[in-house]
Scaffold this active site. Structure first.
Site, PDB file in Angstrom:
ATOM      1  N   THR A  31       0.831  -1.224   0.000  1.00 33.58           N
ATOM      2  CA  THR A  31       0.000   0.000   0.000  1.00 33.58           C
ATOM      3  C   THR A  31       0.859   1.265   0.000  1.00 33.58           C
ATOM      4  OG1 THR A  31      -0.232  -0.116   2.393  1.00 33.58           O
ATOM      5  CG2 THR A  31      -2.042  -1.036   1.118  1.00 33.58           C
ATOM      6  N   GLN A 104       1.355 -13.276  -0.854  1.00 31.31           N
ATOM      7  CA  GLN A 104       0.035 -13.389  -1.491  1.00 31.31           C
ATOM      8  C   GLN A 104      -0.061 -12.358  -2.609  1.00 31.31           C
ATOM      9  OE1 GLN A 104      -3.114 -13.685   1.844  1.00 31.31           O
ATOM     10  NE2 GLN A 104      -1.256 -13.030   2.846  1.00 31.31           N
ATOM     11  N   HIS A 122      -0.273 -16.597  -4.825  1.00 30.58           N
ATOM     12  CA  HIS A 122      -1.461 -16.258  -5.607  1.00 30.58           C
ATOM     13  C   HIS A 122      -1.110 -15.893  -7.049  1.00 30.58           C
ATOM     14  CE1 HIS A 122      -4.092 -15.397  -1.792  1.00 30.58           C
ATOM     15  NE2 HIS A 122      -3.953 -16.671  -2.058  1.00 30.58           N
ATOM     16  N   CYS A 130      -3.008 -17.567 -22.341  1.00 32.18           N
ATOM     17  CA  CYS A 130      -4.350 -17.651 -22.931  1.00 32.18           C
ATOM     18  C   CYS A 130      -5.215 -18.569 -22.082  1.00 32.18           C
ATOM     19  CB  CYS A 130      -4.296 -18.060 -24.394  1.00 32.18           C
ATOM     20  SG  CYS A 130      -4.046 -19.800 -24.691  1.00 32.18           S
ATOM     21  N   CYS A 151      -3.597 -19.606 -30.696  1.00 31.23           N
ATOM     22  CA  CYS A 151      -4.890 -20.304 -30.827  1.00 31.23           C
ATOM     23  C   CYS A 151      -6.088 -19.361 -30.902  1.00 31.23           C
ATOM     24  CB  CYS A 151      -5.061 -21.295 -29.680  1.00 31.23           C
ATOM     25  SG  CYS A 151      -5.251 -20.483 -28.079  1.00 31.23           S
ATOM     26  N   SER A 190      -4.516  -9.489   6.350  1.00 28.53           N
ATOM     27  CA  SER A 190      -5.615  -9.646   7.303  1.00 28.53           C
ATOM     28  C   SER A 190      -5.792 -11.111   7.693  1.00 28.53           C
ATOM     29  CB  SER A 190      -6.912  -9.114   6.687  1.00 28.53           C
ATOM     30  OG  SER A 190      -7.252  -9.885   5.548  1.00 28.53           O
TER      31      SER A 190
END
Ligand code: OAD
Length: 243
Positions: A31, A104, A122, A130, A151, A190
């Site tokens: 942040t 994360q 994450h 794709c 593709c 958190s």
């Protein structure tokens, strides 16, 4: 010495004496770079319902909304930079004071600041692929809505969406690392998201929380430093360096 300064000194001492320290970071780590977190007052999920934009269902059935949300996030991360707190962690890794960072965060700021041993639990916004076959592409292709050159399918960022599994190798490596640590620094999270919020309870050594707001967890931290991650890491580093 006031309590806050005592805690800074204590953490500096623990880091200096710990043979194996690991950091576990969340959105609060970034942040101070200008990247919003998710659940604080100005967090992304206070304005947007994650189920509308950050799920497999959103990607498959509301691609416009999904694309708009992740385009704004990619642009935000491209326009900002890691801060001193990220640099301090990278420095500690180089100096042998920190083994790894499990994060994360999907902004790659730990890498950009110079950390090498980073577990991105994450995924990463930058790793565009794709949707149909996982062919690699780049952020500009995603932002311009250019289809996959191999593709023709639509593109997506390489983040873990709600409803997707975490990358299994990354998860087990981070878990091993945390289990072997003597000192775990939990920074800016958190601890509300499963399964990563289970990681702190796997630690066998000391567990320290550095966070701006209070975190409700089912276990007791050995030390809590309430405040901004960047400022606290800088202050601890100054004590370590004797400044
Ligand atoms: P949250 O937004 O849930 O929590 C961020 C925490 O960081 C809050 O407790 C803030 O008080 C704290 N914080 C904010 N700025 C800080 C600062 N400068 N210094 C110290 N603390 C600060 O974010 P996460 O816990 O990281 O997942 O969220 C976990 C996951 O939820 C994210 O990875 C994302 C989200 O849904 C996915 O999208 C899969």
């Amino acid at each position: 010495m006031p309590e806050y300064h005592q805690s800074i000194s204590k953490l500096a001492e623990w880091i200096q004496n710990s043979p194996n320290t690991v950091a576990f970071t969340g959105a609060g780590m970034s942040t101070e770079s200008g990247i919003p977190d998710f659940r604080s007052d100005k967090g992304l999920w206070t304005k947007t319902d994650p189920m509308q934009v950050a799920t497999v269902e959103a990607m498959n059935h509301r691609y416009d909304l999904f694309h708009e949300f992740y385009s704004l996030r990619i642009q935000n991360v491209q326009q900002a930079e890691p801060h001193t707190g990220h640099t301090v962690l990278a420095e500690w890794e180089k100096e042998g004071k920190l083994k790894a960072v499990a994060t994360q965060n999907v902004d790659r700021y730990h890498h950009k600041a110079g950390s090498r041993n980073v577990y991105e639990l994450h995924g990463s916004l930058e790793k565009i692929r794709c949707i149909d076959h996982g062919h690699p592409a780049n952020s500009e292709n995603f932002l311009n809505r250019t289809p996959c050159s191999k593709c023709g399918s639509l593109l997506r960022p390489g983040v873990v969406l709600f409803g997707e599994m975490l990358p299994q190798d990354t998860w087990s490596n981070a878990l091993n690392c945390i289990q072997q640590s003597n000192l775990l620094l939990i920074i800016g999270t958190s601890l509300q998201v499963h399964p990563v919020n289970q990681l702190p309870s796997m630690a066998k050594g000391k567990v320290v929380l550095i966070n701006r707001d209070e975190v409700s967890a089912a276990y007791a931290f050995d030390l809590v430093l309430k405040g901004s991650a960047g400022e606290i890491l800088q202050q601890v580093n100054q004590v370590i360096k004797g400044e």
